[in-house]
Design an enzyme around this catalytic site. Structure first.
Site, short mmCIF file in Angstrom:
data_model
loop_
_atom_site.label_atom_id
_atom_site.label_comp_id
_atom_site.label_asym_id
_atom_site.label_seq_id
_atom_site.Cartn_x
_atom_site.Cartn_y
_atom_site.Cartn_z
N ALA A 150 0.80 -1.22 0.00
CA ALA A 150 0.00 0.00 0.00
C ALA A 150 0.83 1.27 0.00
O ALA A 150 0.73 2.10 -0.92
CB ALA A 150 -0.95 -0.01 1.20
N GLU A 193 10.27 -5.75 -3.48
CA GLU A 193 9.20 -6.45 -2.77
C GLU A 193 9.59 -7.92 -2.64
O GLU A 193 9.85 -8.59 -3.63
CB GLU A 193 7.88 -6.32 -3.54
CG GLU A 193 6.76 -7.26 -3.11
CD GLU A 193 6.45 -7.17 -1.62
OE1 GLU A 193 6.31 -8.24 -0.99
OE2 GLU A 193 6.35 -6.04 -1.09
N CYS A 195 -6.40 -6.75 3.93
CA CYS A 195 -7.63 -6.71 4.74
C CYS A 195 -8.72 -7.60 4.15
O CYS A 195 -9.65 -8.01 4.85
CB CYS A 195 -8.15 -5.28 4.83
SG CYS A 195 -6.99 -4.12 5.59
N ASP A 243 2.42 0.43 8.01
CA ASP A 243 2.40 -0.30 9.27
C ASP A 243 3.73 -0.30 10.02
O ASP A 243 3.80 -0.79 11.15
CB ASP A 243 1.99 -1.76 9.03
CG ASP A 243 0.56 -1.89 8.54
OD1 ASP A 243 -0.16 -0.87 8.52
OD2 ASP A 243 0.15 -3.01 8.18
N ASN A 275 -2.23 3.86 2.71
CA ASN A 275 -2.41 4.49 1.40
C ASN A 275 -2.26 6.01 1.47
O ASN A 275 -1.68 6.63 0.58
CB ASN A 275 -3.77 4.11 0.82
CG ASN A 275 -3.77 2.73 0.19
OD1 ASN A 275 -3.28 2.54 -0.91
ND2 ASN A 275 -4.29 1.74 0.90
N ARG A 321 -26.49 13.34 23.37
CA ARG A 321 -27.41 14.00 24.30
C ARG A 321 -27.23 13.46 25.70
O ARG A 321 -27.21 14.22 26.69
CB ARG A 321 -28.86 13.80 23.84
CG ARG A 321 -29.21 14.54 22.55
CD ARG A 321 -30.63 14.26 22.13
NE ARG A 321 -31.60 14.82 23.08
CZ ARG A 321 -32.92 14.61 23.00
NH1 ARG A 321 -33.41 13.84 22.03
NH2 ARG A 321 -33.73 15.15 23.87
#
Length: 459
Positions: free
Chosen positions: A15, A39, A49, A291, A313, A450
């Site tokens: 990401a 990578e 996710c 992360d 991201n 409230r």
């Protein structure tokens, strides 16, 4: 580097890393900026996710979770090298040592600018039997595929999920959907430690109602195996729980081994420390995000580690803009997250009671019961909202929501209110949308506000 062309090196191709690469490429042409990304896995730009929903069958195909393939990145002028692991970071020399995992070849690559996007590593305690066949983590697409393959091969139908945070409850649901008998072993008092225990109890009750056996206040001490070396049970101090499959959902820690070895600043939570531009503190040409970093909690004022794709991201966009010659900042977070287990939606933002006390805040806490729609409208579902406000000022501190359809995304109203530093009294005047199919005339979040106003005034 020679000439005027700069080289941006990125460690990590998911990401943050690829968002940064893509944004930098939009702002600077290949002849101005060379982008090399490393990578260590086979995939880039995918949704971790979404793995539990792929395992559970909601997502049919692995490739549906991939936003952009390595080939597509390369076609856009990004030299993405998959199956390549960075082994060492030489900050004074401005270079990284990479290893091709297929050939074993190691080589140095110089950089003008560096982005560290190494993500997080799953917690895998060094327990006896933890590496036995049948024990699975779910961090990467490869992990997800291995678990799906194992579920297809396994003859037994008993599964144990270790941990009951986001991944734990989502994997428990995925396994239930696949027809398994599921036991969730959790060392906390209730599942979902990101909620206060009273709200976590609602999750516990719902999971039990779905047929998931919840074992709280229990820590796994070892994984037991059969003569064939496969898992057969997990053990705690008090009991054994039979298992044909074990899934680990114990959370993650920042993956900062490279950064720490290179002497970069690490925070109390184990993540890299950055400034508002996501630049690593004290280092002009190094950025970090996702992360592997700590972020500012706008409510408590403290640094936190929150591993979420939404932040990752955004970090990448900020980094890419700054590397590409623009300007952007990431001001911080309020800690918003949403999840589900079967049809139960779980959401939170801001501080829990424990976190408010740790920050030295005096607060009031209120809880209300409401429904997702007008009570007379068909399929109105119950919802519980808990709200924290500062005792004297009435400033909103946090909201937790547990309920059925229509509950989870209501937390976004509270997230905006937290970001705007609103008081609960100001919230009661919010002009929210209303019609019986969508909400009671007083939205549940406003009902909680409230009640919080009354508690603040009484205090």
């Amino acid at each position: 580097m020679s000439g005027t062309r700069e080289r941006l090196v990125i460690i990590g191709g998911d990401a943050t890393g690829m968002s940064a690469a893509s944004q930098a490429r939009r702002l600077r042409k290949p002849e101005e900026l060379e982008i090399v990304a490393f990578e260590r896995g086979d995939f880039a730009s995918y949704s971790a996710c979404g793995i539990p929903y792929w395992v559970g069958g909601d997502v049919e195909d692995r490739d549906d979770l991939i936003a952009r393939t390595p080939r597509e990145h390369r076609e856009r002028g990004i030299d993405l090298r998959t199956r390549t692991e960075v082994r060492r970071l030489d900050v004074p020399g401005k270079r990284v040592l990479a290893r091709d995992l297929a050939s074993g070849e190691e080589y140095w690559t110089d950089y003008d600018k560096l982005v560290i996007a190494t993500g997080a590593r799953p917690i895998r305690p060094p327990l006896p039997g933890i590496d036995a066949s049948g024990v699975h983590g779910v961090q990467t697409l490869g992990d997800g595929q291995a678990l799906i393959d194992a579920l297809r091969r396994t003859e037994g139908r008993r599964a144990v999920v270790v941990g009951a945070g986001y991944i734990g409850v989502e994997m428990a649901e995925a396994l239930i959907r696949r027809g398994y008998e599921v036991t969730a072993v959790n060392r906390g008092k209730e599942p979902m430690s990101t909620l206060d225990p009273d709200m976590g109890r609602l999750v516990h009750d719902a999971m039990t109602g779905m047929g998931i056996e919840m074992v709280n206040d229990a820590e796994v001490t070892k994984v037991l195996t059969g003569d064939d070396g496969r898992v057969r049970a997990v053990a705690t101090d008090d009991a054994e729980y039979p298992a044909d499959i074990v899934v680990l959902g114990l959370g993650v820690r920042p993956e900062t081994t490279l950064a720490e070895e290179a002497g970069l600043p690490i925070g109390e939570n184990g993540g890299l420390l950055t400034d508002l531009a996501m630049r690593v503190r004290g280092h002009e040409d190094i950025w970090a995000g996702g992360d592997c970093v700590e972020v500012l909690d706008l409510v408590s004022g403290r640094e936190r580690h929150i591993a979420l794709g939404t932040h990752a991201n955004k970090h990448g966009q900020v980094i890419g803009s700054n590397v590409g010659g623009g300007y952007a900042t990431f001001p911080g977070v309020v800690g918003t997250a949403v999840s589900k287990v079967c049809d139960l939606e779980i959401a939170r933002t801001g501080l829990r009671e424990k976190e408010a006390r740790a920050a030295g805040l005096q607060y009031v806490a209120v809880t209300i019961e409401s429904t997702s729609r007008a009570g007379y409208y068909p399929n109105a579902a119950p919802m519980t909202v808990k709200m924290l406000a500062e005792r004297r000022t009435g400033k909103l501190l946090g909201v937790q929501i547990v309920g059925r359809e229509g509950a989870g995304k209501r937390v976004d109203v509270a997230a905006v209110a937290l970001t705007a530093r609103m008081t609960v009294e100001q919230m009661t005047a919010l002009d929210l949308g209303y019609a019986p199919p969508f909400s009671p005339v007083w939205d549940p979040v406003l009902v909680a506000a409230r009640k919080a106003v009354t508690a603040v005034r009484a205090g």
